[in-house]
Design a protein around this motif. Structure first.
Motif, PDB file in Angstrom:
ATOM      1  N   ARG A  57      94.535  64.863   2.238  1.00 51.47           N
ATOM      2  CA  ARG A  57      93.658  63.948   2.961  1.00 51.47           C
ATOM      3  C   ARG A  57      92.577  64.733   3.707  1.00 51.47           C
ATOM      4  O   ARG A  57      91.401  64.390   3.678  1.00 51.47           O
ATOM      5  CB  ARG A  57      94.503  63.129   3.940  1.00 51.47           C
ATOM      6  CG  ARG A  57      93.841  61.890   4.439  1.00 51.47           C
ATOM      7  CD  ARG A  57      94.854  60.972   5.096  1.00 51.47           C
ATOM      8  NE  ARG A  57      95.679  60.305   4.102  1.00 51.47           N
ATOM      9  CZ  ARG A  57      96.967  59.979   4.299  1.00 51.47           C
ATOM     10  NH1 ARG A  57      97.569  60.287   5.427  1.00 51.47           N
ATOM     11  NH2 ARG A  57      97.642  59.357   3.363  1.00 51.47           N
ATOM     12  N   ALA A  58      93.004  65.813   4.364  1.00 53.69           N
ATOM     13  CA  ALA A  58      92.063  66.569   5.182  1.00 53.69           C
ATOM     14  C   ALA A  58      91.162  67.446   4.320  1.00 53.69           C
ATOM     15  O   ALA A  58      89.966  67.566   4.583  1.00 53.69           O
ATOM     16  CB  ALA A  58      92.837  67.424   6.184  1.00 53.69           C
ATOM     17  N   PRO A 112      90.175  61.282   2.164  1.00 52.68           N
ATOM     18  CA  PRO A 112      91.210  60.261   2.325  1.00 52.68           C
ATOM     19  C   PRO A 112      91.086  59.133   1.303  1.00 52.68           C
ATOM     20  O   PRO A 112      91.977  58.312   1.174  1.00 52.68           O
ATOM     21  CB  PRO A 112      90.997  59.754   3.747  1.00 52.68           C
ATOM     22  CG  PRO A 112      89.644  60.175   4.140  1.00 52.68           C
ATOM     23  CD  PRO A 112      89.210  61.285   3.255  1.00 52.68           C
ATOM     24  N   GLN A 150     100.645  65.573   1.798  1.00 50.07           N
ATOM     25  CA  GLN A 150      99.749  64.413   1.711  1.00 50.07           C
ATOM     26  C   GLN A 150      98.573  64.561   2.662  1.00 50.07           C
ATOM     27  O   GLN A 150      97.429  64.267   2.320  1.00 50.07           O
ATOM     28  CB  GLN A 150     100.508  63.147   2.100  1.00 50.07           C
ATOM     29  CG  GLN A 150     101.154  62.463   0.936  1.00 50.07           C
ATOM     30  CD  GLN A 150     101.879  61.217   1.372  1.00 50.07           C
ATOM     31  OE1 GLN A 150     101.498  60.568   2.348  1.00 50.07           O
ATOM     32  NE2 GLN A 150     102.920  60.882   0.666  1.00 50.07           N
ATOM     33  N   ASN A 151      98.876  65.015   3.882  1.00 52.77           N
ATOM     34  CA  ASN A 151      97.805  65.129   4.859  1.00 52.77           C
ATOM     35  C   ASN A 151      96.896  66.307   4.579  1.00 52.77           C
ATOM     36  O   ASN A 151      95.721  66.282   4.950  1.00 52.77           O
ATOM     37  CB  ASN A 151      98.393  65.203   6.270  1.00 52.77           C
ATOM     38  CG  ASN A 151      98.828  63.827   6.725  1.00 52.77           C
ATOM     39  OD1 ASN A 151      98.024  62.911   6.781  1.00 52.77           O
ATOM     40  ND2 ASN A 151     100.109  63.654   6.989  1.00 52.77           N
ATOM     41  N   VAL A 152      97.436  67.332   3.911  1.00 57.25           N
ATOM     42  CA  VAL A 152      96.558  68.419   3.483  1.00 57.25           C
ATOM     43  C   VAL A 152      95.539  67.881   2.480  1.00 57.25           C
ATOM     44  O   VAL A 152      94.344  68.147   2.586  1.00 57.25           O
ATOM     45  CB  VAL A 152      97.382  69.571   2.867  1.00 57.25           C
ATOM     46  CG1 VAL A 152      96.475  70.561   2.162  1.00 57.25           C
ATOM     47  CG2 VAL A 152      98.183  70.270   3.941  1.00 57.25           C
ATOM     48  N   ALA A 195     109.520  65.538   5.150  1.00 56.41           N
ATOM     49  CA  ALA A 195     108.519  66.097   6.057  1.00 56.41           C
ATOM     50  C   ALA A 195     107.493  66.912   5.279  1.00 56.41           C
ATOM     51  O   ALA A 195     106.279  66.800   5.500  1.00 56.41           O
ATOM     52  CB  ALA A 195     109.193  66.965   7.107  1.00 56.41           C
ATOM     53  N   LEU A 196     107.982  67.706   4.337  1.00 60.44           N
ATOM     54  CA  LEU A 196     107.086  68.518   3.520  1.00 60.44           C
ATOM     55  C   LEU A 196     106.114  67.631   2.746  1.00 60.44           C
ATOM     56  O   LEU A 196     104.919  67.940   2.634  1.00 60.44           O
ATOM     57  CB  LEU A 196     107.924  69.355   2.556  1.00 60.44           C
ATOM     58  CG  LEU A 196     107.182  70.410   1.761  1.00 60.44           C
ATOM     59  CD1 LEU A 196     106.578  71.416   2.696  1.00 60.44           C
ATOM     60  CD2 LEU A 196     108.126  71.092   0.797  1.00 60.44           C
ATOM     61  N   SER A 197     106.628  66.528   2.233  1.00 59.90           N
ATOM     62  CA  SER A 197     105.773  65.632   1.460  1.00 59.90           C
ATOM     63  C   SER A 197     104.661  65.059   2.339  1.00 59.90           C
ATOM     64  O   SER A 197     103.508  64.962   1.922  1.00 59.90           O
ATOM     65  CB  SER A 197     106.633  64.552   0.811  1.00 59.90           C
ATOM     66  OG  SER A 197     106.216  63.277   1.158  1.00 59.90           O
ATOM     67  N   VAL A 198     105.000  64.719   3.588  1.00 59.30           N
ATOM     68  CA  VAL A 198     103.969  64.188   4.491  1.00 59.30           C
ATOM     69  C   VAL A 198     102.938  65.257   4.820  1.00 59.30           C
ATOM     70  O   VAL A 198     101.733  64.989   4.864  1.00 59.30           O
ATOM     71  CB  VAL A 198     104.622  63.629   5.771  1.00 59.30           C
ATOM     72  CG1 VAL A 198     103.571  63.265   6.785  1.00 59.30           C
ATOM     73  CG2 VAL A 198     105.464  62.425   5.432  1.00 59.30           C
ATOM     74  N   ILE A 199     103.402  66.507   5.009  1.00 64.65           N
ATOM     75  CA  ILE A 199     102.459  67.593   5.291  1.00 64.65           C
ATOM     76  C   ILE A 199     101.469  67.722   4.134  1.00 64.65           C
ATOM     77  O   ILE A 199     100.253  67.754   4.335  1.00 64.65           O
ATOM     78  CB  ILE A 199     103.206  68.932   5.484  1.00 64.65           C
ATOM     79  CG1 ILE A 199     104.061  68.869   6.753  1.00 64.65           C
ATOM     80  CG2 ILE A 199     102.221  70.090   5.571  1.00 64.65           C
ATOM     81  CD1 ILE A 199     104.926  70.083   6.953  1.00 64.65           C
TER      82      ILE A 199
END
Lengths: 370, 296
Positions: free
Chosen positions: B112-113, B117, B108-110, B102-106
């Motif tokens: 990206r944002a 992207p 990644q999206n940081v 979950a941390l890794s996905v968070i």
């Protein structure tokens, strides 16, 4: 209850029926909502509900393996993919098939099958693939097994993206006929829930749960952990492939990216949020996550959260989902449902709130974590 | 195959293998002390890449950017432990794995944002693109630097783990955490130290990784984490020499399949290498150098 016991003499079936009833009612309620909102079978809400029902099959399939065995599988998306591609091979009209799947043998090239044969073939192909892979994977230690399923995901993605003649590579597949509708999706979601519960309460399911709590003790009491894992692995992969077939026949076009990291994460989060150990958890996790995703996707696209302006953020939905998963893991590590199926949970809630806050007599056994 | 070609492949294996070995070591260290396979480890590599990208585009020299990248990865690793993993201390393997996922996905999206992207290019120093000729061999400076950095890190880490008190307490903690605590090893300190070293290794491997690929992307951490994960499992989860060996075995398998497969099946070289790894695990389910004591 005695009448119930007289009608259904088997304790096993009584347990399955008791746990399945509320879940099936929820799924039928979803069907009813779909029929009211979109009687003509069109529109965004209809698509959302059907996709939700198919997601339930995928999550429940994963629960069968990961929930009962306690071993995470990243690889189930690969089986969803196998089901989807197998369906495409047998259902795309032959004229288009010559164009997009030049590598198919001639007997497959001419095949153009309906819903049920496609589902059957997809399930068999998925089960076959899992049976072969499982021989190697199920012998491993838990940690190595988790890694190998991850390797499996990467291998499958590599194959889907590069096997041009059979999968059309990264360009993806199109022109599948629409054969899944809300009724089909609902029937199979109910079936998945019932099958998963039957597995959970069955002898092999109980053995597998014993191995989840303590593999060494389970082995010492005569459980063949490897065999129990193997059975669950093949069964849940077959169900995943079935779900993939349903999904492909509703969404009609797909590529290898549909069966990768992002999807694996979404499915695993649903399971973690709802609670790994129960089928009800899988269903509730899928429902909550889908609702959340819809709200957030709206925010992401329109920059508006119930009237509050929000700056446009890429991947907001995924980020919030990940954050919620993390919080659930920290504050409620067994998920929302923990060890309760919905029927038991309802009884507990009734005792707690309708009889003046009395503690339930039967407390869920707390898992001791080492 | 001529001797020169064999030599060429061996150099490739050594250079790829030392990158994998560094990545795998960082993962194995943390697994040793707290039983966590840190999925967000790949994002430390990405963080190093993004730090370097942002600094080099703002005119900072490459060397300074690389040093800052490594520093940031180390700090981020420590923060990760504090914010996400400390509340989960003592949780099951599965819970920890999910949490790090979950941390890794968070993260990644940081990326990206906050940045973009899309994939962004980083220009490395010119020296790394050039190559030298030694007899019949053509060796790129990139490989030379990678092998040297890898060897230096391995030697330094071995000396630290064997010679210093902190290193010895870390090994003791990996062997038996509760007994190590009874001997006076501070739990918080040893875990924090493992995360610091892990972040440092991720940063160094990240610099090598980014200079090799020349680009950064939000999801770029996925490949390094998978390689590291696989290498540690081949070697035997929890064994540090195993992690290094696993890194080299994985690199050898990858290069081997790239060399022997005809061009038409070339895209399948990675799947083949992974299948071979699964085959190794079939015969040695606990990895090549699994710790001897069975955990009961």
């Amino acid at each position: 209850m005695t009448v119930f016991a007289r009608i259904v003499p088997s304790r096993y079936l009584r347990a399955v029926i008791r746990s399945a009833t509320p879940l099936v009612l929820v799924l039928v309620a979803v069907l009813a909502v779909g029929m009211i909102l979109a009687p003509d079978g069109r529109g965004a809400s209809y698509r959302l509900l059907v996709n939700f029902l198919i997601t339930v099959v995928i999550v429940v399939a994963l629960q069968m393996f990961t929930g009962n065995s306690g071993i995470v599988s990243w690889g189930h998306a690969a089986f969803v993919g196998i089901g989807a591609y197998a369906t495409a091979w047998f259902s795309v009209p032959p004229v288009i098939k010559e164009d997009i799947f030049p590598g198919l043998p001639s007997w497959m090239m001419t095949a153009e099958m309906g819903l049920l044969p496609c589902l059957l073939i997809a399930t068999l192909v998925g089960a076959g693939a899992a049976a072969v892979i499982g021989v190697a994977i199920c012998r491993m230690k838990e940690t190595a097994m988790a890694m190998s399923t991850l390797a499996l995901l990467v291998v499958a993605h590599g194959i889907y993206s590069n096997w041009e003649g059979w999968t059309r590579g990264t360009e993806g597949v199109y022109a599948l006929p629409v054969q899944t509708d809300i009724y089909v999706a609902c029937v199979f979601a109910c079936l998945a829930v019932v099958l998963a519960l039957m597995f959970k309460y069955s002898r092999v399911g109980l053995r597998l749960q014993a191995s989840r709590e303590d593999p060494l003790s389970a082995e010492a009491t005569g459980v063949s952990v490897v065999r129990a894992r193997y059975v669950a692995w093949v069964a849940s992969a077959a169900m995943s492939a079935l779900a993939g077939s349903l999904w492909a026949q509703f969404n009609l076009a797909f590529g290898p990216a549909q069966f990768y990291y992002a999807q694996v994460f979404a499915i695993l989060s649903m399971l973690v949020i709802g609670g790994l150990a129960t089928v009800s958890g899988a269903l509730i996790g899928a429902a909550l996550t889908n609702v959340l995703f819809e709200i957030l996707r709206g925010v992401e696209n329109e920059g508006d959260f119930f009237g509050i302006e929000v700056p446009e953020i890429n991947g907001l939905a995924q980020m919030v989902l990940a954050l919620i998963t993390l919080l659930i893991l920290i504050f409620r590590p067994n998920g929302l449902m923990a060890w309760w199926e919905l029927d038991g949970w309802l009884v507990k809630a009734k005792e707690r709130y309708w009889r003046g806050g009395r503690r339930p007599a039967l407390d869920a056994s707390k898992k001791e974590e080492v | 195959m001529s001797a020169a070609e064999v030599g060429q492949h061996i150099i490739n294996i050594l250079s790829l293998g030392s990158t994998y070995a560094l990545l795998a070591l960082g993962l194995a260290l943390v697994f040793g002390v707290m039983g966590l396979v840190n999925f967000a480890y790949g994002e430390l590599v990405a963080l190093t890449g993004y730090t370097m990208y942002l600094m080099t585009t703002h005119g900072v020299s490459w060397g300074v950017a690389a040093a800052c990248g490594i520093a940031f990865a180390t700090i981020a690793s420590l923060l990760m432990e504090r914010l996400a993993f400390r509340p989960l201390r003592g949780a099951s393997f599965l819970t920890l794995l999910f949490a790090s996922f979950a941390l890794s996905v968070i993260l990644q999206n940081v990326f990206r944002a906050a940045i973009s992207p899309r994939t962004k290019g980083i220009r490395g120093p010119d020296l790394l693109i050039e190559s030298i000729k030694i007899g019949p061999l053509t060796i790129s400076w990139m490989s030379v630097v990678t092998i040297l950095v890898g060897a230096a890190c391995l030697i330094a880490l071995t000396m630290f783990m064997r010679g210093s008190l902190a290193g010895i307490s870390m090994r003791a903690a990996a062997e038996n955490f509760s007994v190590a605590r009874l001997m006076g090893v501070k739990a918080n300190r040893v875990i924090a130290l493992a995360f610091v070293i892990s972040g440092l290794l991720a940063g160094i491997a990240g610099v090598l990784w980014v200079s090799r690929s020349g680009s950064v992307a939000p999801a770029m951490g996925f490949v390094p984490i998978i390689k590291a994960f696989i290498a540690t499992v081949i070697g035997g989860l929890g064994s540090l020499p195993g992690a290094v060996l696993g890194g080299f075995v994985l690199a050898a398998a990858e290069i081997f399949f790239i060399v022997i497969l005809p061009t038409s099946v070339q895209p399948f070289s990675d799947p083949f290498a992974l299948l071979m790894v699964i085959a190794i695990l079939y015969f040695k389910p606990n990895g090549l150098l699994a710790p001897v004591s069975e955990r009961v």
